[in-house]
Design a protein around this motif. Structure first.
Motif, PDB file in Angstrom:
ATOM      1  N   ARG A  20      55.822 -24.647 -13.866  1.00 13.83           N
ATOM      2  CA  ARG A  20      55.138 -25.651 -14.700  1.00 13.83           C
ATOM      3  C   ARG A  20      55.580 -27.056 -14.320  1.00 13.83           C
TER       4      ARG A  20
ATOM      5  N   ARG B 237      46.930 -31.309  -8.704  1.00 14.88           N
ATOM      6  CA  ARG B 237      46.031 -30.702  -7.720  1.00 14.88           C
ATOM      7  C   ARG B 237      44.605 -30.942  -8.204  1.00 14.88           C
TER       8      ARG B 237
ATOM      9  N   PHE C 102      38.421 -25.307 -14.911  1.00 18.97           N
ATOM     10  CA  PHE C 102      38.985 -25.012 -16.228  1.00 18.97           C
ATOM     11  C   PHE C 102      40.482 -25.301 -16.155  1.00 18.97           C
TER      12      PHE C 102
ATOM     13  N   TRP D   6      47.723 -20.916  -7.213  1.00 23.52           N
ATOM     14  CA  TRP D   6      48.465 -22.160  -6.984  1.00 23.52           C
ATOM     15  C   TRP D   6      49.858 -21.773  -6.509  1.00 23.52           C
TER      16      TRP D   6
ATOM     17  N   SER E 177      44.103 -34.555 -23.834  1.00 25.78           N
ATOM     18  CA  SER E 177      42.705 -34.933 -23.618  1.00 25.78           C
ATOM     19  C   SER E 177      41.985 -33.882 -22.772  1.00 25.78           C
TER      20      SER E 177
ATOM     21  N   GLN F  92      54.863 -17.645 -16.420  1.00 29.37           N
ATOM     22  CA  GLN F  92      55.326 -18.477 -15.298  1.00 29.37           C
ATOM     23  C   GLN F  92      56.729 -19.001 -15.582  1.00 29.37           C
TER      24      GLN F  92
ATOM     25  N   PHE G  80      49.989 -17.646 -18.222  1.00 31.99           N
ATOM     26  CA  PHE G  80      50.675 -18.930 -18.159  1.00 31.99           C
ATOM     27  C   PHE G  80      52.098 -18.804 -18.705  1.00 31.99           C
TER      28      PHE G  80
ATOM     29  N   LYS H 298      53.839 -27.985 -10.950  1.00 34.42           N
ATOM     30  CA  LYS H 298      52.406 -28.250 -11.102  1.00 34.42           C
ATOM     31  C   LYS H 298      52.156 -29.576 -11.805  1.00 34.42           C
TER      32      LYS H 298
ATOM     33  N   TYR I 103      51.892 -36.336 -11.878  1.00 34.18           N
ATOM     34  CA  TYR I 103      52.703 -37.143 -12.802  1.00 34.18           C
ATOM     35  C   TYR I 103      53.987 -37.670 -12.171  1.00 34.18           C
TER      36      TYR I 103
ATOM     37  N   ILE J 233      58.241 -31.748 -21.673  1.00 35.92           N
ATOM     38  CA  ILE J 233      56.874 -31.231 -21.864  1.00 35.92           C
ATOM     39  C   ILE J 233      56.836 -29.730 -21.554  1.00 35.92           C
TER      40      ILE J 233
ATOM     41  N   HIS K  26      43.825 -30.625 -21.765  1.00 35.60           N
ATOM     42  CA  HIS K  26      44.346 -29.291 -22.066  1.00 35.60           C
ATOM     43  C   HIS K  26      44.183 -28.877 -23.527  1.00 35.60           C
TER      44      HIS K  26
HETATM   45  C1  HEC Z   1      42.135 -35.118 -16.430  1.00 36.07           C
HETATM   46  C2  HEC Z   1      42.418 -33.827 -17.021  1.00 36.07           C
HETATM   47  C3  HEC Z   1      43.860 -33.349 -17.051  1.00 36.07           C
HETATM   48  C4  HEC Z   1      44.960 -33.978 -17.592  1.00 36.07           C
HETATM   49  C5  HEC Z   1      45.019 -35.345 -18.274  1.00 36.07           C
HETATM   50  C6  HEC Z   1      46.073 -33.069 -17.406  1.00 36.07           C
HETATM   51  N1  HEC Z   1      45.665 -31.927 -16.768  1.00 36.07           N
HETATM   52 FE1  HEC Z   1      46.823 -30.325 -16.275  1.00 36.07          FE
HETATM   53  N2  HEC Z   1      45.243 -29.441 -15.383  1.00 36.07           N
HETATM   54  C7  HEC Z   1      43.961 -29.951 -15.321  1.00 36.07           C
HETATM   55  C8  HEC Z   1      43.122 -29.054 -14.525  1.00 36.07           C
HETATM   56  C9  HEC Z   1      41.642 -29.253 -14.215  1.00 36.07           C
HETATM   57  C10 HEC Z   1      43.943 -27.984 -14.111  1.00 36.07           C
HETATM   58  C11 HEC Z   1      43.562 -26.804 -13.212  1.00 36.07           C
HETATM   59  C12 HEC Z   1      43.843 -27.258 -11.802  1.00 36.07           C
HETATM   60  C13 HEC Z   1      43.689 -26.184 -10.746  1.00 36.07           C
HETATM   61  O1  HEC Z   1      43.893 -24.996 -11.014  1.00 36.07           O
HETATM   62  O2  HEC Z   1      43.387 -26.568  -9.608  1.00 36.07           O
HETATM   63  C14 HEC Z   1      45.265 -28.254 -14.684  1.00 36.07           C
HETATM   64  C15 HEC Z   1      46.361 -27.416 -14.517  1.00 36.07           C
HETATM   65  C16 HEC Z   1      47.612 -27.611 -15.090  1.00 36.07           C
HETATM   66  C17 HEC Z   1      48.722 -26.700 -14.984  1.00 36.07           C
HETATM   67  C18 HEC Z   1      48.709 -25.350 -14.277  1.00 36.07           C
HETATM   68  C19 HEC Z   1      48.160 -24.310 -15.227  1.00 36.07           C
HETATM   69  C20 HEC Z   1      48.284 -22.883 -14.759  1.00 36.07           C
HETATM   70  O3  HEC Z   1      47.607 -22.020 -15.376  1.00 36.07           O
HETATM   71  O4  HEC Z   1      49.015 -22.605 -13.831  1.00 36.07           O
HETATM   72  C21 HEC Z   1      49.766 -27.252 -15.685  1.00 36.07           C
HETATM   73  C22 HEC Z   1      51.161 -26.682 -15.873  1.00 36.07           C
HETATM   74  C23 HEC Z   1      49.295 -28.518 -16.211  1.00 36.07           C
HETATM   75  N3  HEC Z   1      47.981 -28.705 -15.836  1.00 36.07           N
HETATM   76  C24 HEC Z   1      50.057 -29.370 -16.967  1.00 36.07           C
HETATM   77  C25 HEC Z   1      49.638 -30.611 -17.413  1.00 36.07           C
HETATM   78  C26 HEC Z   1      50.493 -31.534 -18.118  1.00 36.07           C
HETATM   79  C27 HEC Z   1      51.917 -31.242 -18.535  1.00 36.07           C
HETATM   80  C28 HEC Z   1      49.754 -32.660 -18.342  1.00 36.07           C
HETATM   81  C29 HEC Z   1      50.199 -33.942 -18.994  1.00 36.07           C
HETATM   82  C30 HEC Z   1      51.459 -34.536 -18.573  1.00 36.07           C
HETATM   83  C31 HEC Z   1      48.423 -32.433 -17.781  1.00 36.07           C
HETATM   84  N4  HEC Z   1      48.404 -31.176 -17.229  1.00 36.07           N
HETATM   85  C32 HEC Z   1      47.371 -33.332 -17.828  1.00 36.07           C
HETATM   86  C33 HEC Z   1      43.523 -31.111 -15.905  1.00 36.07           C
HETATM   87  C34 HEC Z   1      44.322 -32.054 -16.533  1.00 36.07           C
END
Ligand code: HEC
Length: 131
Positions: free
Chosen positions: A96, A104, A79, A27, A60, A91, A88, A99, A110, A122, A62
Motif C-alpha cells: 500500500r 500509476r 476502478f 500491480w 474524492s 496486501q 486489498f 502504490k 504522492y 494513511i 476512493h
Molecule cells: C484521482 C483519483 C484518485 C485519487 C485522488 C487517489 N487515488 Fe488511489 N487509485 C486510483 C485509481 C484509478 C486506482 C487504480 C489504479 C490501477 O490499478 O492502475 C488507485 C489505486 C490505489 C491503490 C491500489 C489499490 C489496490 O487494490 O491495490 C492504493 C493503495 C491507493 N490507490 C491509495 C490511494 C491513497 C492513499 C490516496 C490518497 C493519498 C489515493 N489513492 C488517491 C485513483 C485515485
C-alpha cells in the motif's frame, strides 16, 4: 473486400472487449517495498492523522469508506478498487505504501506531496476499512 472489412471490424471489437475484461491489471510491487516494515505503529494518533489526510487527499476517488465510490470515481477509466475486500486487506503495508508513493495511471503519485510518515499513517487508516 466486404469480408476483409468485416474481419477488421470484428477484430477491433474483440480487441476492445479483451482490454476491458483484462481489468484490473496486476500491480507488481518490488520485493524491497513489499516486505518493508511499517515504521509507524498502529495507534489512535496515527489512525486519526491518517483519516484526516485520507479524507482530504484520497476520498474524492476512493470514497469515504474506501469502497471506490468517491465523487470523482465515475469520471475515472479505472476502478480505484474496493479497500474493504479481502484482496486489498490481504496486501502488505509495504504494498500500500509503494502504490500510494509511486502511483500509476489515474492514481496520483504522492511522492513529494506527502511525507513518508504520513503515507504510513494513511496505510494504518486504510486497514480500518476491513469489513
Ligand atoms: C484521482 C483519483 C484518485 C485519487 C485522488 C487517489 N487515488 Fe488511489 N487509485 C486510483 C485509481 C484509478 C486506482 C487504480 C489504479 C490501477 O490499478 O492502475 C488507485 C489505486 C490505489 C491503490 C491500489 C489499490 C489496490 O487494490 O491495490 C492504493 C493503495 C491507493 N490507490 C491509495 C490511494 C491513497 C492513499 C490516496 C490518497 C493519498 C489515493 N489513492 C488517491 C485513483 C485515485
Amino acid at each position: 473486400m466486404k469480408t476483409l472489412k468485416l474481419t477488421f471490424i470484428s477484430s477491433v471489437i474483440m480487441f476492445m472487449s479483451i482490454s476491458l475484461v483484462a481489468q484490473p491489471k496486476p500491480w507488481i510491487v518490488p520485493t524491497n517495498f513489499k516486505t518493508m516494515k511499517n515504521p509507524v505503529a498502529v495507534s489512535e494518533t496515527s489512525t486519526k492523522t491518517g483519516q484526516a489526510l485520507y479524507t482530504k487527499n484520497c476520498a474524492s476517488c476512493h470514497g469515504k469508506a474506501g469502497l471506490g465510490d468517491g465523487v470523482k470515481a465515475r469520471a475515472l477509466k479505472d476502478f480505484p478498487g474496493d479497500f474493504s475486500k479481502a484482496e486489498f486487506q490481504g496486501q502488505t503495508d509495504g504494498d500500500r505504501f509503494y502504490k500510494t508513493k509511486t502511483g500509476r495511471g489515474e492514481m496520483p503519485k504522492y511522492e513529494g506531496k506527502l511525507a513518508d510518515n504520513d503515507i504510513w499513517n494513511i496505510v494504518n487508516y486504510m486497514k480500518t476499512f476491513k469489513k
